[in-house]
Each structure stands twice: as C-alpha cells, then as structure tokens.
Write an enzyme that holds these catalytic residues in place. Structure first.
Site, PDB file in Angstrom:
ATOM      1  N   HIS A 239     123.722 -51.523  16.020  1.00 57.45           N
ATOM      2  CA  HIS A 239     122.403 -50.889  15.982  1.00 57.45           C
ATOM      3  C   HIS A 239     121.307 -51.299  16.871  1.00 57.45           C
ATOM      4  CE1 HIS A 239     124.315 -48.722  12.915  1.00 57.45           C
ATOM      5  NE2 HIS A 239     123.302 -48.119  12.730  1.00 57.45           N
TER       6      HIS A 239
ATOM      7  N   ASP B  79     126.920 -47.918   6.035  1.00 52.82           N
ATOM      8  CA  ASP B  79     126.476 -46.805   6.772  1.00 52.82           C
ATOM      9  C   ASP B  79     126.842 -45.547   6.352  1.00 52.82           C
ATOM     10  OD1 ASP B  79     125.244 -46.934   9.714  1.00 52.82           O
ATOM     11  OD2 ASP B  79     126.387 -45.263   9.609  1.00 52.82           O
TER      12      ASP B  79
HETATM   13  C1  MIC Z   1     121.722 -43.465  10.864  1.00 53.30           C
HETATM   14  O1  MIC Z   1     122.309 -43.054  11.458  1.00 53.30           O
HETATM   15  O2  MIC Z   1     120.690 -43.246  10.286  1.00 53.30           O
HETATM   16  C2  MIC Z   1     121.876 -45.281  10.706  1.00 53.30           C
HETATM   17  C3  MIC Z   1     120.856 -45.928  11.184  1.00 53.30           C
HETATM   18  O3  MIC Z   1     123.248 -45.583  11.120  1.00 53.30           O
HETATM   19  C4  MIC Z   1     121.900 -45.448   9.139  1.00 53.30           C
HETATM   20  C5  MIC Z   1     121.924 -46.747   8.707  1.00 53.30           C
HETATM   21  C6  MIC Z   1     120.861 -47.626   8.807  1.00 53.30           C
HETATM   22  O4  MIC Z   1     119.558 -46.917   8.475  1.00 53.30           O
HETATM   23  O5  MIC Z   1     120.799 -48.635   9.293  1.00 53.30           O
HETATM   24  C7  MIC Z   1     123.287 -44.585   8.292  1.00 53.30           C
HETATM   25  O6  MIC Z   1     123.581 -43.510   8.894  1.00 53.30           O
HETATM   26  O7  MIC Z   1     123.213 -45.173   7.127  1.00 53.30           O
HETATM   27 FE1  SF4 Z   2     124.630 -45.488  14.851  1.00 56.80          FE
HETATM   28 FE2  SF4 Z   2     124.042 -44.299  12.598  1.00 56.80          FE
HETATM   29 FE3  SF4 Z   2     123.787 -42.940  15.160  1.00 56.80          FE
HETATM   30 FE4  SF4 Z   2     126.314 -43.563  14.301  1.00 56.80          FE
HETATM   31  S1  SF4 Z   2     124.644 -42.212  13.339  1.00 56.80           S
HETATM   32  S2  SF4 Z   2     125.471 -44.013  16.156  1.00 56.80           S
HETATM   33  S3  SF4 Z   2     125.909 -45.620  12.861  1.00 56.80           S
HETATM   34  S4  SF4 Z   2     122.784 -44.830  14.403  1.00 56.80           S
END
Ligand code: MIC
Ligand code: SF4
Length: 642
Positions: free
Chosen positions: A65, A120
């Site tokens: 991330h 996640d």
């Molecule tokens: C997202 O897609 O919103 C994230 C960032 O991957 C989150 C996790 C996070 O907030 O670190 C998720 O999907 O759980």
């Molecule tokens: Fe990354 Fe969340 Fe986006 Fe997937 S949805 S690419 S895990 S930030």
C-alpha cells in the site's frame, strides 16, 4: 442433504458452534495475510498477546500500500518493523515491489480447501481458487496468528448460476458489476456468494479472482468458486500442482438464494461515481470526455488483464489519446517481469502509458489523483467520493477492455467498437521467482524488532461503565465508508500512530471533528444504512475509540466494521424503529443508564435528554461479543481470560 462449496469449507474448519445459518461459529484459520497499512497494528496487537511464534500453516506479511512515501521516514520505518517482526515470529515477508497482496497470494501461496483471514477487505480474492478467504480487522488476524479461531455468523449461501459464455470485449469485471447492479453494496451482508453453473468452466482463475475480489463491494462475508480442472491448470502453471484438490458443490446442495446471470447476454458495464453499485451499460454513457485512465489494483492487474491492454494498443497500432493520462500498475513482479520479457511492457510504453510500481498506487489515493472535477476511468473496485484524493473527481469503475477503449479515444467508448478481440492465452508456465519473499529466521532469538519513532503504543481503554453519557457529535447519512471515517491518501503514513491518525476522523465531512470530540470528552455518532462499508481498516474503530466515541447508533452496519467496533469496545447499535433516526439532531444529549445490565437482554434504551424521548436500540451481539464489550474490547477480554 448435500453441501455447497462454502458449507464444505466452513464445516471442515469448524472448531465450535452449530453450523446453522445466523448462529455464531468459530472456524480454524489455515493462512493469514496482512498488508503494511493494516499490518503494523495487527502485529502490535499480536505482540501484546505474548505468543512466541505464529500457529498458522502459513502467514505472509505484504508491503504493497505505502511503498514510495514522499519526503519522510514513516513508511520506511514501518517496513523495517514489519520485516523484523515477521522474521522473529515465523511470518514470510513480501517486500515492496513484489506485488499487491491478493494477486501475489493467489499466484504463489493460496490453496484450494484452505481458510484464510486477511487484514484487508479484498482477501476474498482467494475464493478464485476455492479458498474460504475472509477480510477482517487486524485484531482478528492477530488472534488467528496466535492459533485462535475466527468467529463468524454462519452465512447464507447465495448461488450465482452462470449460464452461457462471455462475448468478446466483455469480461469478468462486467459479471461482478452486473451483480453489484442487481444486489447493491449492501446486498451481500451476511452471505457467501458461491459461483456455479456451466459458465464457470469458461472463466480462468484470474477472471474468477476479479469476481471474488469485488464481492467485498457487495458487503459479502466471502465469495468462492469451485476448485476444478481450470484451478489445477493455473496451479500447475505456477509450479504448484501439488497444492490442488478438487472442491465442488454436491449435486443436491441447497442454497438460500439463487441468482442467474447469462454471460452470453452481458454487455460492457461501468460503475458511475461515487458507489460501486451505480452500474449502467457503457453504451448508455458513451461519449463522456475522460481525463485519466488507470489500469491495475487487486481487481484487474493480472497477466491476462495487462496483456490484453497491451495487445489492444499493439495490434491496432493505437496510442494513448493526447488529453488522457494513463497509468498501469501491475499486480505483481511476476506479471511485470513476464511482460518485460515478452515485450508486452514495451508496447504499453510505446503507446504512451505510464508504468507504475507493482502496488496499490492510485487505488488508495497514492498518486494520480484526478484533476479538479476530472473524469477518471479505473479498473479498480472502489469509487467512493474523495478516495482518489480529489474531492470532486469523478471516478468510474470498469474492465480493462473499457479502460483501454477510453484511453485510445479520450471518451467513454464501448470497446466492441475496437474490432477484432485480441484474446490473451493463459501462460502454460508462469515465470517463478520468489526472491522478493523473505523467509522467517531460523533462530528468532537473534532477531530484534526495529521500531521507528512513528510507531506509537496501542491506545487502551477500561471496561464499559454502567452509564454512557454525551452528545451526538455527528449525524450522518447512508453508506458512510471507512474512507469517510479514517481517510487514506496523505494520512496513510500515520497508520502506526493512532494519536496523529485520529486527527483524520471524519475530516472530509467536518475538518474540526477531532477537536470537537476531544473537547466534549467523546460522545456518540449517528449513522444511516450500511455504516462502515468498504475497507477492513480497524483504525476506523480504533481512532474513534481514541477520541472517546462510546457508541455508534445506525440503521445498519457493514460486517467487518461492526466486528472492529466490538473489538475496540465501541457499541454498534441499530434502531428498533428506523424512523427514530429522524428524531435525532447533531448536538442532542444522550444517556444510556444501566448499560451493563441491559446488554444481557436483547435491546437497550438511549434517552435523548434534549428531546425528552427514549429510543429503543438492538445490539444483536453473541454472548462472546457482550463479554468483549463489557471488558472494553478484545485485547482486554483475551488477556483477562488468560
Ligand atoms: C482499501 O482498498 O480500502 C484498502 C486500503 O486496501 C483497505 C485496507 C486499509 O485500509 O488499509 C481494505 O480494503 O481493507
Ligand atoms: Fe490495494 Fe485495497 Fe486497492 Fe486492492 S482495493 S489495490 S488492496 S488499496
């Protein structure tokens, strides 16, 4: 009676509880994944549990991330913490640049028939190879790392019966967008979505993973495909045939609901701003001018997806339109490397696409925010308002086919106009090089964990008091996302620093919220339907807890967020009568007397002192959740139980 794939997976991992829909059961977790933005908290909590080595079959800590922080040490310090901690406790560490957790895990580690818990929300991507893969808060993952079971409400199982075969230029993304159109962003709550029918065999594993990935947007507990010959071929091409087992639903399996989708009739679809369920046919909005096109994210960054985009440019000798800025984020080093070797990457570069790292990148608002009021077409899974980093940016979600057509013409275009479809053949052998995955230390005593100054201690709180009192600090509408509660983007670097990150709470809605909450000594939040949808980030509970929020009263909650609130001792409560929502105003004084006693029953009462009326609320907690709330959260509860 026969069983569905989902039931087989749950029942074979049952630790305790009755496998009856609606009841809480505990399941054994075989694998865990974390990513950097949620991982630091998960591992701080795991450390606090005092378990010397993880007890799962396999655990992987990914960094995907926050990989390239501008002007600061915070992320790099987090990476060091994550790597040293992984080494000490028996966890594999996937370095930044190795790829997005869900894509890499599917390629290299996931196994049909296994359970997986990930910090996640898109962890259900693993359902593409027949895993029961569930997204959860970091604390739940920490418990699983320590060998504890995962508690879940035994879900309803919905069968999505796939008929026919997709036409050229229509792909897996269109299937899940169609399902979102039918079911909406809260249609999957309490359900596992299981795919079956004759259409399954025509979908490759990466296509199946696109679909299970975005089941998160339905609010589903998980999504799963059977494990069949297609799964076997994929695993063999990854050099992992030995990991294959067959897993299919019994002929007489019973489902709670069946939805039919005829693939042959599907057209290219697109989700409009600002919700993934605002879906229409591409043909309905053709001609809209586009400023940006972004290909990537854990939904659509596989070899198949990126090669398709590359082939469209190459075969048609097309270039990116002069008014469009196009980015490509590969899902993994494997994808990037294979495309470097077969010239697929050159074709993208020649066309004028900008190649980013194999990370989440723009999907989490890390770079490539749209211009003011700009239109951005993305192959991603979420288009919540402001998530891209531009409040008035208009983000549309679509397939790689639709994305490339828009990149070429500079306007939303039905990709079927592009002529002959350049079908991408699944590779017989993927390029296998796991050198960016670091194995844990053989001798943990030699590893010391590195902690930078941005890694702050976990905030704690005491047990639940007898009476809760305070003001309604904010009254919100429906579908409040975790991106509204604790935004990502520029705040991401504070994921290990709760005091600082707490300043972001509701900042998109009320920039002074955190000051107000602190000055009032905490209080209540009132929400509408589907409060807390989206990400699994437990910070959306942890930071409000830090600010003294005691209870969230809403019409309904998203699953992961509700569990996170309980984990941190904040009461998620729903209205017995949804119309009571209308009687509440910002600033109303609330009081909940005799709460500890009331929680042993089914409902609790909040007194609106300002309005002089009482409102009945439901909690719906399991006995374990009541105990957790009374103790002031899971950490208190588990340490007291020891
Ligand atoms: C997202 O897609 O919103 C994230 C960032 O991957 C989150 C996790 C996070 O907030 O670190 C998720 O999907 O759980
Ligand atoms: Fe990354 Fe969340 Fe986006 Fe997937 S949805 S690419 S895990 S930030």
């Amino acid at each position: 009676m026969g069983k569905s794939v989902a039931q087989k997976l749950i029942d074979s991992h049952l630790v305790s509880g009755e496998p009856v829909q609606g009841k809480e059961v505990n399941i054994r977790i075989d694998q865990t994944i974390t990513q950097d933005a949620t991982g630091t908290m998960a591992y701080l909590q795991f450390e606090a549990m005092g378990v010397p080595r993880v007890k799962t079959e396999l655990s992987v800590s990914y960094v995907d991330h926050n990989t390239l922080q501008y002007g600061g040490f915070e992320n790099a310090d987090d990476h060091r913490f994550l790597q040293t901690l992984a080494s000490k406790y028996g966890i594999y560490f996937s370095k930044p640049g190795n790829g997005i957790c869900h894509q890499v895990h599917l390629e290299r580690f996931g196994k049909p028939g296994k359970t997986m818990l990930g910090s996640d929300s898109h962890t259900p991507t693993g359902g593409g190879i027949g895993m029961l893969a569930i997204g959860a808060g970091g604390l739940d993952v920490a418990v699983a790392l320590g060998g504890g079971p995962f508690n879940l409400v035994y879900p309803k199982v919905v069968k999505v019966d796939l008929k026919g075969k997709l036409k050229p230029w229509v792909s897996a993304k269109d299937i899940i967008l169609e399902l979102l159109r039918k079911m909406t962003v809260k249609g999957g709550v309490g359900k596992v979505i299981e795919y079956g029918g004759e259409g399954v065999a025509s979908l490759s594993v990466p296509e199946r993973a696109t679909i299970t990935n975005m089941g998160a947007e339905l609010g589903a507990t998980s999504s799963v495909f059977p494990s069949d010959e297609v799964t076997k071929e994929f695993l063999a091409a990854q050099g992992r045939e030995a990991d294959w087992i067959e897993l299919k639903a019994d002929e007489d399996a019973r489902y709670d609901e069946t939805i039919e989708i005829n693939l042959s009739k599907l057209e290219p679809m697109i989700a409009k701003p600002h919700m993934p369920d605002q879906v229409c046919k591409v043909s309905e909005i053709e001609g809209m001018k586009v400023d940006q096109v972004c290909v990537g994210s854990c939904t659509n960054s596989s070899y198949r997806d990126l090669m398709l985009v590359s082939e469209v440019f190459h075969k048609g000798d097309f270039k990116v339109h002069p008014d469009v800025s196009m980015t490509i984020s590969p899902g993994s080093k494997q994808v990037l490397d294979m495309m470097a070797l077969n010239k697929g990457l050159s074709h993208l570069i020649e066309a004028g696409a900008r190649i980013l790292e194999a990370t989440c990148g723009p999907c989490i608002g890390n770079g490539q925010s749209p211009p003011s009021g700009g239109v951005s077409l993305r192959t991603f899974n979420r288009n919540f308002e402001g998530r891209s980093g531009t409040k008035d940016g208009k983000v549309f979600l679509c397939s790689p086919e639709v994305a490339v057509a828009a990149a070429i013409y500079g306007v939303i275009t039905d990709p079927r106009k592009l002529g002959k479809f350049p079908k991408v053949k699944a590779p017989a052998k993927f390029l296998i090089d796991d050198s960016m995955v670091v194995a844990p230390a053989k001798d943990p005593s030699k590893v010391s964990i590195s902690r930078g100054p941005n890694i702050k201690e976990l905030p704690k709180q005491g047990s639940l008091p007898e009476t809760l009192k305070g003001k309604v600090l904010i009254k919100l509408g429906d579908n409040i996302t975790t991106d509204h509660i604790t935004p990502a983007g520029t705040w991401l670097k504070y994921r290990s620093n709760v005091p600082k990150y707490s300043e972001s709470v509701f900042s998109q809605i009320d920039a002074r919220f955190h000051e107000k909450a602190k000055a009032a000594g905490g209080g209540f939040v009132v929400g509408g339907e589907n409060y807390g949808q989206g990400s699994s980030r437990e910070h959306a509970a942890l930071c409000p807890m830090y600010l003294g929020i005691k209870a969230i009263i809403a019409k309904s909650f998203a699953r992961i967020h509700k569990d996170n609130l309980v984990n941190f001792g904040i009461l998620p409560l729903t209205f017995e009568n949804a119309a009571d929502y209308d009687s509440i105003d910002d600033g109303d004084e609330f009081e909940m007397p005799n709460l500890r006693q009331a929680l042993t029953g089914e409902s609790v009462t909040v007194r609106n002192v300002t309005k002089g009326r009482e409102i009945r609320l439901k909690h719906g907690y399991s006995p374990r959740q009541v105990e957790t709330i009374l103790a002031g959260g899971t950490l208190n509860y588990t340490t007291a139980a020891r």
